[in-house]
Design an enzyme around this catalytic site. Structure first.
Site, PDB file in Angstrom:
ATOM      1  N   ASP A   1       0.879  -1.162   0.000  1.00 12.97           N
ATOM      2  CA  ASP A   1       0.000   0.000   0.000  1.00 12.97           C
ATOM      3  C   ASP A   1       0.927   1.226   0.000  1.00 12.97           C
ATOM      4  O   ASP A   1       2.126   1.097   0.289  1.00 12.97           O
ATOM      5  CB  ASP A   1      -0.878  -0.045   1.264  1.00 12.97           C
ATOM      6  CG  ASP A   1      -1.677   1.224   1.455  1.00 12.97           C
ATOM      7  OD1 ASP A   1      -2.334   1.663   0.493  1.00 12.97           O
ATOM      8  OD2 ASP A   1      -1.637   1.792   2.568  1.00 12.97           O
TER       9      ASP A   1
ATOM     10  N   ASP B   1      -0.126   5.087   0.935  1.00 12.21           N
ATOM     11  CA  ASP B   1      -0.373   6.087   1.982  1.00 12.21           C
ATOM     12  C   ASP B   1      -0.264   5.458   3.371  1.00 12.21           C
ATOM     13  O   ASP B   1      -1.051   4.562   3.710  1.00 12.21           O
ATOM     14  CB  ASP B   1      -1.777   6.685   1.808  1.00 12.21           C
ATOM     15  CG  ASP B   1      -1.960   7.399   0.471  1.00 12.21           C
ATOM     16  OD1 ASP B   1      -1.049   8.132   0.068  1.00 12.21           O
ATOM     17  OD2 ASP B   1      -3.017   7.232  -0.164  1.00 12.21           O
TER      18      ASP B   1
ATOM     19  N   GLY C   1      -7.741   3.743   3.341  1.00 11.66           N
ATOM     20  CA  GLY C   1      -7.851   2.679   2.341  1.00 11.66           C
ATOM     21  C   GLY C   1      -9.091   2.762   1.468  1.00 11.66           C
ATOM     22  O   GLY C   1      -9.175   2.056   0.477  1.00 11.66           O
TER      23      GLY C   1
ATOM     24  N   ARG D   1     -11.943   8.170  -2.391  1.00 18.65           N
ATOM     25  CA  ARG D   1     -12.200   9.592  -2.078  1.00 18.65           C
ATOM     26  C   ARG D   1     -13.688   9.824  -1.814  1.00 18.65           C
ATOM     27  O   ARG D   1     -14.073  10.432  -0.830  1.00 18.65           O
ATOM     28  CB  ARG D   1     -11.726  10.436  -3.259  1.00 18.65           C
ATOM     29  CG  ARG D   1     -11.639  11.916  -2.951  1.00 18.65           C
ATOM     30  CD  ARG D   1     -11.171  12.680  -4.179  1.00 18.65           C
ATOM     31  NE  ARG D   1      -9.928  12.148  -4.717  1.00 18.65           N
ATOM     32  CZ  ARG D   1      -9.435  12.451  -5.913  1.00 18.65           C
ATOM     33  NH1 ARG D   1     -10.078  13.270  -6.724  1.00 18.65           N
ATOM     34  NH2 ARG D   1      -8.297  11.912  -6.334  1.00 18.65           N
TER      35      ARG D   1
ATOM     36  N   SER E   1      -5.562   5.169  -4.085  1.00 13.86           N
ATOM     37  CA  SER E   1      -5.441   6.592  -4.425  1.00 13.86           C
ATOM     38  C   SER E   1      -5.242   6.837  -5.912  1.00 13.86           C
ATOM     39  O   SER E   1      -4.449   6.164  -6.566  1.00 13.86           O
ATOM     40  CB  SER E   1      -4.264   7.205  -3.668  1.00 13.86           C
ATOM     41  OG  SER E   1      -4.049   8.528  -4.098  1.00 13.86           O
TER      42      SER E   1
ATOM     43  N   ASN F   1      -3.879   9.470  -6.816  1.00 15.03           N
ATOM     44  CA  ASN F   1      -2.657  10.289  -6.824  1.00 15.03           C
ATOM     45  C   ASN F   1      -1.388   9.451  -6.632  1.00 15.03           C
ATOM     46  O   ASN F   1      -0.305  10.008  -6.456  1.00 15.03           O
ATOM     47  CB  ASN F   1      -2.720  11.334  -5.706  1.00 15.03           C
ATOM     48  CG  ASN F   1      -3.814  12.357  -5.930  1.00 15.03           C
ATOM     49  OD1 ASN F   1      -3.751  13.130  -6.887  1.00 15.03           O
ATOM     50  ND2 ASN F   1      -4.832  12.366  -5.081  1.00 15.03           N
TER      51      ASN F   1
ATOM     52  N   ASP G   1      -1.535  -0.388   6.235  1.00 14.67           N
ATOM     53  CA  ASP G   1      -1.741   0.342   7.503  1.00 14.67           C
ATOM     54  C   ASP G   1      -3.226   0.493   7.833  1.00 14.67           C
ATOM     55  O   ASP G   1      -3.571   0.972   8.911  1.00 14.67           O
ATOM     56  CB  ASP G   1      -1.109   1.737   7.442  1.00 14.67           C
ATOM     57  CG  ASP G   1      -1.831   2.661   6.483  1.00 14.67           C
ATOM     58  OD1 ASP G   1      -2.171   2.193   5.364  1.00 14.67           O
ATOM     59  OD2 ASP G   1      -2.068   3.825   6.833  1.00 14.67           O
TER      60      ASP G   1
HETATM   61  C1  BG6 Z   1      -6.018   5.608   0.033  1.00 12.82           C
HETATM   62  C2  BG6 Z   1      -6.063   6.356   1.342  1.00 12.82           C
HETATM   63  O1  BG6 Z   1      -4.718   5.177  -0.201  1.00 12.82           O
HETATM   64  O2  BG6 Z   1      -6.446   6.432  -1.043  1.00 12.82           O
HETATM   65  C3  BG6 Z   1      -7.429   6.969   1.554  1.00 12.82           C
HETATM   66  O3  BG6 Z   1      -5.771   5.467   2.405  1.00 12.82           O
HETATM   67  C4  BG6 Z   1      -7.812   7.824   0.354  1.00 12.82           C
HETATM   68  O4  BG6 Z   1      -7.401   7.735   2.731  1.00 12.82           O
HETATM   69  C5  BG6 Z   1      -7.760   6.966  -0.908  1.00 12.82           C
HETATM   70  O5  BG6 Z   1      -9.119   8.350   0.510  1.00 12.82           O
HETATM   71  C6  BG6 Z   1      -8.130   7.741  -2.172  1.00 12.82           C
HETATM   72  O6  BG6 Z   1      -7.151   8.703  -2.443  1.00 12.82           O
HETATM   73  P1  BG6 Z   1      -7.261   9.824  -3.563  1.00 12.82           P
HETATM   74  O7  BG6 Z   1      -5.858  10.389  -3.636  1.00 12.82           O
HETATM   75  O8  BG6 Z   1      -7.678   9.173  -4.825  1.00 12.82           O
HETATM   76  O9  BG6 Z   1      -8.249  10.819  -3.083  1.00 12.82           O
HETATM   77 MG    MG Z   2      -2.689   3.203   3.606  1.00 11.52          MG
END
Ligand code: BG6
Ligand code: MG
Length: 214
Positions: free
Chosen positions: A8, A10, A45, A48, A115, A117, A169
């Site tokens: 993972d 984040d 996890g 969004r 994510s 991002n 995590d």
């Molecule tokens: C996960 C995070 O990795 O990504 C979450 O643990 C987050 O907290 C999710 O909401 C989505 O991320 P993003 O960057 O697409 O908004």
């Molecule tokens: Mg994480």
């Protein structure tokens, strides 16, 4: 016999879980919703939009899809502002060495994050080329606790799920790893991660030799 490690991002490789929390807290404050680290555990996890839904539920707020899109976009703008301050030195201590040690042992490496991002973050950290596959929130339909992201990562690196170990995590991430039929190393507090096969305080505490004991 473990053949692949799936990470993972984040909160496992870098402290962007903190950035997600700060950005959501900022939005929650604007919406008049009380939101602390405790409630934040539920957001880890998950996607969004699902995260936003949890915050709105906490505040008893209902809104149109259009309004929800605006709030989610605002949160992401703040998050990306924090992310763009990242430098290679911000990777958690010991993680770079762990990735390199695993590579020496011919263990396949994948990144599997909910994510959208994720690519941006690993580029800023300078570690994109270390992974044999990267699966992120743009490539999946269901986020954790659904196993999709991990199963897709295993497929991309060509390793059967039973030979994979996931580093996570988030409680939702541990559940996703187990649902995928994989081993799981929880990163953080044991209480939230008790279903994992092993728990370490930070990813850098795990040694490549520890794979043998899983
Ligand atoms: C996960 C995070 O990795 O990504 C979450 O643990 C987050 O907290 C999710 O909401 C989505 O991320 P993003 O960057 O697409 O908004
Ligand atoms: Mg994480």
């Amino acid at each position: 016999m473990i053949q692949a490690c799936i990470f993972d991002l984040d909160g496992v490789i870098v402290d962007t879980a903190r950035f997600h929390f700060l950005a959501w807290q900022r939005l929650a404050r604007e919406l008049g919703v009380s939101f602390s680290e405790k409630e934040n555990e539920r957001l880890k996890g998950v996607s969004r939009m699902q995260s936003l839904e949890i915050i709105l539920e906490l505040g008893g707020i209902s809104a149109s899809d259009e309004q929800k899109e605006k709030w989610a976009t605002q949160k992401n703008q703040w998050f990306v502002e924090y992310v763009d301050t990242l430098l290679p030195k911000d990777i958690f201590p010991g993680v770079h060495k762990l990735l390199e040690d695993l590579k020496i042992k011919k263990i396949k490496l994948a990144l599997a994050s909910s994510s959208k991002n994720a690519q941006r973050v690993i580029k800023l950290l300078g570690i994109a080329s270390l992974f044999d596959a990267v699966v992120d929130g743009t490539m999946i339909k269901k986020s954790k606790p659904d196993p999709e992201v991990f199963l897709l990562a295993a497929q991309r690196i060509g390793v059967d799920p039973s030979y994979c170990v996931v580093f996570e995590d988030a409680e939702a991430g541990v559940e996703a790893a187990l649902a995928a039929g994989m081993k799981c190393v929880g990163v953080g507090q044991v209480t939230a991660l008790r279903k994992a096969h092993r728990v370490v305080v930070t990813t850098g505490d795990f040694r490549s030799e520890d794979l043998e004991g899983l």
